[in-house]
Design an enzyme around this catalytic site. Structure first.
Site, mmCIF file in Angstrom:
data_model
loop_
_atom_site.group_PDB
_atom_site.id
_atom_site.type_symbol
_atom_site.label_atom_id
_atom_site.label_comp_id
_atom_site.label_asym_id
_atom_site.label_seq_id
_atom_site.Cartn_x
_atom_site.Cartn_y
_atom_site.Cartn_z
ATOM 1 N N LYS A 212 0.856 -1.176 0.000
ATOM 2 C CA LYS A 212 0.000 0.000 0.000
ATOM 3 C C LYS A 212 0.903 1.241 0.000
ATOM 4 O O LYS A 212 1.467 1.614 1.016
ATOM 5 C CB LYS A 212 -0.915 0.053 1.230
ATOM 6 N N GLU A 287 10.035 1.371 10.242
ATOM 7 C CA GLU A 287 10.997 2.478 10.070
ATOM 8 C C GLU A 287 10.213 3.741 10.362
ATOM 9 O O GLU A 287 9.433 4.191 9.528
ATOM 10 C CB GLU A 287 11.515 2.528 8.624
ATOM 11 N N CYS A 321 13.428 10.923 7.082
ATOM 12 C CA CYS A 321 13.534 10.636 8.520
ATOM 13 C C CYS A 321 14.985 10.613 8.982
ATOM 14 O O CYS A 321 15.247 10.562 10.177
ATOM 15 C CB CYS A 321 12.804 9.349 8.849
ATOM 16 N N GLU A 418 10.484 16.157 15.012
ATOM 17 C CA GLU A 418 10.977 16.220 13.644
ATOM 18 C C GLU A 418 10.230 17.328 12.889
ATOM 19 O O GLU A 418 9.010 17.261 12.767
ATOM 20 C CB GLU A 418 10.607 14.879 13.014
#
Ligand code: ADP
Length: 518
Positions: A212, A287, A321, A418
């Site tokens: 997906k 992740e 990331c 982040e």
């Protein structure tokens, strides 16, 4: 081939300038025509080797973040289509997993060759739907393809073991077998590479997959899947569904046929998937988000530190990331570094990724820009100074100025979370201990960067950092041959390298008994 291995950074890509010249200043419509003419503009889902619409006919639009234009519509699928995709992966598993390693390897190698053959079209597609500059998009295609090549080779190296037996009439064997059907959920920031580094090892091990992709960037996934079919990966081994993310996710989680979930994306969704995997006890790889410190010590080579921090921060408009999220700079070098860094950031060219010279594209959507604004406002309200940028770009839409914020501290959002945008926070520190304590003061643990000329310090600090990846005097460290993954709440498992294979394998112990002749 010089540009293949290490991804994303212009430096590597410049070794093949003719490739880019062909793309320079391509108009979005011309780019789309080129992709259409190559047959790679696929706008349906892929289930059991057939291109299908959603069962209720619903569609979602895919936009070009640089222009806001709709590029194409794709089916908005849900649990029914996902259940069928799982069934197709499940039935194909029995044949795909029984092929010889050499046969699977060959199909993967064919896929790699086709991706490379169509690298220009795939790169254009990535720039159109994701926004990154074409140079970076080409870097991603090469990087993404490298996982298929690497795992086509690893397919042949799934060795077991023979263990010395504790009893003389027994022989103890260890077999490694594919885990089964895999559900792979991927984000928009690397529309190709986040898929290939999951699907490559999964198929190499003998697993079959339901992918997906992100609804923002499904077109690259569909084009790559088409090339997989052309390469001889059998229908049903790789299925693609997209649309209603929670519904698709739930169908994958609920299914007892899906034995593994692999996910790249936000920490919040990763936690949900881990929780949802509990009821059927699936293997899980995650992740998730990072909060990368980039530590510049007084004894760093300033040019190396500036270049490395710039690459680690501004790649993909800061939307990775592993992007440097906090640049920690020792007091003795702070002013000099800040000056040189600002000068380097002034060289970042903002624009449509198809335009020559662009090194920073748009952010993915309005919410991403609002998040950046919130973080910058929070920092300035608490005493930080914007020393470059700090606003939406004059190009409008989701373009944001390359930004440097000085005097950031632990209380600010820019330190804690982040930012996922082109904002570089500079955080002053005094001692090595302070730097390590600040760097580790987060629940994240994906990438960290260290700039120093001292070899003992590079060892000391690398070992003290609670991170899965450490770059010493280097800002771009991802490669298919090394293990990528986080510790703490940045995730579970590793992608790439020989370790990336283990995520798709089960270890089976076989005890052969009563072997004495009677
Ligand atoms: P990002 O903020 O980077 O978009 P997300 O975690 O929201 O990160 O998205 C990563 C991937 O996870 C995308 O493919 C998205 O559609 C998918 N996703 C989002 N929510 C869910 C969910 N509840 N279940 C399964 N997948 C989801």
């Amino acid at each position: 081939m010089a540009m293949r291995r290490v991804a994303f950074h212009g430096r590597h890509l410049l070794s093949s300038p003719h490739l880019f010249r062909r793309h320079m200043n391509t108009e979005p419509m011309a780019a789309l025509d080129r992709i259409r003419n190559s047959g790679l503009l696929k706008t349906q889902g892929l289930v059991g080797g057939k291109w299908i619409d959603s069962y209720d006919g619903k569609k979602i639009e895919v936009q070009n973040p640089a222009t806001g234009d709709v590029i194409a519509s794709v089916p908005c699928m849900g649990s029914k289509e996902t259940t069928d995709a799982i069934s197709s992966a499940y039935s194909t598993y029995s044949s795909w997993s029984k092929l010889t390693a050499a046969e699977r390897s060959k199909a993967l190698r064919n896929w790699y060759d086709l991706i490379i053959k169509h690298k220009d079209e795939l790169a254009l597609l990535i720039t159109l739907e994701q926004g990154k500059p074409i140079k970076e998009a080409l870097g991603e295609v090469n990087y993404g393809a490298s996982f298929i090549e690497f795992f086509s080779e690893e397919a042949k190296r799934i060795y077991g073991d023979i263990i010395p037996a504790p009893l003389s009439d027994r022989r103890l064997l260890v077999l490694k077998q594919p885990v089964g059907v895999v559900g792979a959920i991927t984000p928009w920031n690397f529309p190709l590479a986040m898929i290939t580094r999951k699907v490559g090892p999964a198929l190499a091990c003998g697993c079959t997959v339901v992918v997906k992709p992100s609804e923002y960037t499904p077109l690259t996934a569909l084009a790559a899947a088409d090339l997989a079919l052309q390469a001889g990966i059998p229908p049903g081994a790789l299925n693609i569904v997209m649309g209603n993310a929670p519904e698709i996710g739930d169908a994958l989680l609920k299914s007892t046929q899906v034995r593994k979930i692999t996910f790249t994306g936000s920490t919040a969704v990763g936690k949900k998937l881990m929780e949802g995997s509990a009821s059927t006890v699936k293997k899980v790889s995650l992740e998730l988000g990072g909060n990368a410190p980039c530590i510049v010590f007084d004894d760093a080579d300033i040019d190396v530190a500036v270049k490395g921090s710039l690459a680690a921060k501004f790649r993909n408009s800061g939307q990775t990331c592993v992007c440097a999220n906090r640049i920690l700079v020792q007091e003795g070098i702070y002013e000099e570094f800040a000056k040189a860094f600002v000068k380097a950031v002034q060289g970042v060219q903002v624009g449509n990724g198809l335009v020559e010279g662009t090194s920073q594209g748009p952010l993915i959507n309005e919410a991403a820009v609002q998040k950046v604004e919130k973080f910058v406002n929070d920092a300035t309200s608490k005493g930080a100074n914007v020393i470059l940028g700090g606003r939406r770009h004059s190009l409008g839409k989701t373009f944001y100025e390359p930004t440097v914020v000085s005097n950031v501290n632990r209380d600010m959002l820019l330190f804690k979370d982040e930012v996922f945008g082109p904002v570089a926070p500079l955080v002053p520190f005094k001692t090595e201990e302070d730097a390590i304590s600040m760097a580790n003061d987060t629940n994240a643990g994906l990438a960290a960067y260290v700039f120093t000329k001292s070899i003992p310090r590079s060892w000391r600090v690398s070992e003290a950092l609670e991170y899965g990846l450490v770059g010493v005097n280097e800002g771009i460290i991802s490669t298919e041959v090394a293990p990528f993954g986080g510790v703490k709440q940045s995730g579970l498992g590793r992608e790439g390298s020989k370790y990336g294979m283990d995520e798709y394998l089960e270890v089976k112990y076989v005890c052969m008994g009563n072997l004495k002749e009677t």
